[in-house]
Design an enzyme around this catalytic site. Structure first.
Site, PDB file in Angstrom:
ATOM      1  N   TYR A 174     -65.677  16.193 134.512  1.00 24.52           N
ATOM      2  CA  TYR A 174     -64.356  16.585 134.020  1.00 24.52           C
ATOM      3  C   TYR A 174     -63.779  17.712 134.884  1.00 24.52           C
ATOM      4  CZ  TYR A 174     -61.225  19.218 130.853  1.00 24.52           C
ATOM      5  OH  TYR A 174     -60.185  19.921 130.308  1.00 24.52           O
ATOM      6  N   ASP A 200     -72.580  18.669 126.394  1.00 24.67           N
ATOM      7  CA  ASP A 200     -71.222  18.617 125.860  1.00 24.67           C
ATOM      8  C   ASP A 200     -71.049  17.238 125.209  1.00 24.67           C
ATOM      9  OD1 ASP A 200     -68.486  18.321 125.417  1.00 24.67           O
ATOM     10  OD2 ASP A 200     -67.943  19.525 127.159  1.00 24.67           O
ATOM     11  N   ILE A 251     -68.604  16.168 123.094  1.00 21.64           N
ATOM     12  CA  ILE A 251     -67.269  16.113 122.512  1.00 21.64           C
ATOM     13  C   ILE A 251     -66.807  14.685 122.223  1.00 21.64           C
ATOM     14  CG2 ILE A 251     -66.139  16.131 124.772  1.00 21.64           C
ATOM     15  CD1 ILE A 251     -63.935  17.833 123.605  1.00 21.64           C
ATOM     16  N   LYS A 266     -61.308  15.026 120.260  1.00 22.67           N
ATOM     17  CA  LYS A 266     -61.365  13.634 120.711  1.00 22.67           C
ATOM     18  C   LYS A 266     -61.680  12.675 119.572  1.00 22.67           C
ATOM     19  CE  LYS A 266     -60.794  15.431 124.774  1.00 22.67           C
ATOM     20  NZ  LYS A 266     -59.467  15.414 125.421  1.00 22.67           N
TER      21      LYS A 266
END
Length: 483
Positions: A149, A234, A236, A276
């Protein structure tokens, strides 16, 4: 621009990362945004990983529970004063309890979370940076698999002073992390006189849209144990997994391998957010989960710089405590993501473009190497500019995600209507056809993809002070609730 006098180096430096093509594409979109009625020739935003597919479920719940948004309690009593006055930065217990229950539900209740180990932050951006402040500082390195990302260049580095050293992954094995790639990145960091403090992975991956297997997660566990460093996962996108294999959290692996009591228990941390899975990025709700008491104490103090409002916490504690709603939402959202994903993949396929086989996320990792004029990142940027300015689609080039191979792009599919996606697919199909006409030597001209475009399918040890940032150990000795 002339540099202002008497400002800090942070104010005048250019290391934020906002000049990345990832962000520049957004700027172009904002100048000329597509609208189905008012601006049909505008740029379609396919660079925003936002989930708008299940918003009607949230709006329906809200209409059935009007007291929540009206600052009223379970019995209709006004609770505005309670929410408006000072709140301790440790967060509302009712929200933390609802949050960890929801996190466990997303993971099939195969792992449970302790609300006392959860730190609330203003989104995952804040969570990742706060965690980096706890683990690393200038002279330290975080190993991150590519592609990753683009915002990590800002979140992990800009204010912390730490550096990112890439773990180079390639399409030859679907961009999976390997032992050799981990070791190579570790050596590279040391060659740069950097002290490796952690490995950070996104699972499910942004931008790949794939989940990590137990084998990969076990490999990471073995690596961080051997190097005596931290592992940050992570997660998410954990609620966006719409196909096999199912999502495996690093906490599940930690439990399965019975690491409770081993010092690595304190060196594994999870980042999460509701941006998300619930499609609520504007609510700015993120979290850090850690078994490390020093990290939890220090991160909680740091959260005072980016709190989640009491009103937001109250609203979401009621929403997430509604078992019937969360169960229905999780399943329905996955089905909608699966359908929309298939529409993007089939639309690109009809244009002669393949995607990495994926099972999660709000995007696809798209192979356009056969459309490059040469196998270079310059050619990738040339193609990206044509797609943004001529085709009027804002997509993210692989180079902005630090991909080692030119020609890969991330395309998002969940932030628009199905009709808008249809328009985007027609535009890209017409563009590819135009390339076929103007470049007859291209392999796509006779409907034969080059070989590289084939579909890709698919007892407790004392905590070491040196494993954390120095200030964390000092600060965490006093867990007072300052006001």
């Amino acid at each position: 621009m002339k540099q202002p006098l008497s400002l800090s180096s942070k104010a005048t430096c250019n290391t934020h990362g906002q000049d990345s093509s990832y962000f520049l594409g957004w700027q172009e979109y904002e100048k000329d945004p597509y609208d189905e009625i008012h601006n049909q020739g505008g740029i379609i935003q396919m660079g925003l990983a936002e989930n708008q597919l299940s918003f009607d479920l949230l709006e329906s719940w809200l209409s059935e529970n009007p007291n929540v948004a009206g600052f009223k309690g379970n019995h209709g009593e006004l609770i505005f004063r309670e929410l408006a006055l000072f709140q301790d930065y440790h967060g509302r217990l009712s929200f933390k309890q609802a949050m960890v229950k929801f996190m466990a539900e997303l993971r099939g209740n195969k792992v449970s979370f302790d609300p006392s180990k959860l730190v609330l932050t203003a989104g995952a951006t804040s969570a990742n940076e706060t965690l980096m402040f706890c683990l690393a500082e200038k002279g330290d390195a975080i190993l991150v698999p590519t592609p990753y990302y683009p915002g990590f260049d800002r979140d992990l580095k800009w204010r912390t002073g730490a550096e990112i050293v890439p773990i180079h992954c390639t399409s030859s094995n679907r961009f999976k992390v390997t032992s050799s790639a981990l070791e190579q990145a570790y050596r590279e960091a040391h060659s740069l006189d950097l002290n490796v403090k952690a490995v950070l992975v996104t699972n499910p991956s942004n931008p790949l849209g794939t989940t990590m297997t137990r084998k990969e997660l076990s490999l990471l566990m073995d690596f961080v144990i051997d190097k005596e460093i931290h592992l940050v996962s992570d997660e998410i996108y954990s609620g966006t997994v719409f196909g096999p294999p199912s999502f495996v959290s690093i906490m599940e692996v930690l439990d399965e391998r019975k690491y409770d009591g081993h010092d690595v228990w304190d060196r594994v941390h999870v980042v999460y957010s509701l941006s998300k899975d619930l499609g609520l990025p504007g609510f700015r709700v993120g979290a850090i989960y850690s078994n490390n008491e020093y990290v939890v104490a220090a991160a909680t103090k740091m959260s005072s710089f980016g709190l989640v409002s009491s009103q937001t916490q109250h609203f979401l504690s009621v929403l997430l405590s509604d078992d019937k709603f969360t169960c229905n939402y999780i399943e329905e959202n996955k089905q909608r993501l699966k359908l929309r994903h298939s529409l993007l993949v089939s639309g690109l396929s009809s244009a002669g473009i393949c995607c990495l086989e994926s099972n999660s996320g709000l995007f696809c990792w798209v192979d356009m190497r056969h459309l490059l004029s040469s196998n270079t990142f310059e050619a990738e940027m040339e193609l990206w500019r044509k797609i943004v300015f001529r085709v009027k689609l804002n997509i993210s080039p692989g180079s902005s995600c630090h991909c080692t191979e030119p020609g890969w792009f991330r395309l998002c599919f969940a932030n628009m209507s199905e009709a808008t996606l249809d328009v985007a697919m027609r535009r890209i199909k017409e563009f590819v056809a135009e390339i076929v006409v103007t470049r007859p030597g291209n392999p796509a001209s006779n409907n034969q993809r080059p070989s590289h475009s084939r579909p890709l399918t698919s007892f407790r040890s004392p905590l070491s002070k040196k494993s954390l940032a120095k200030w964390v150990f000092r600060l965490s000795l006093h867990d007072g609730r300052e006001r």
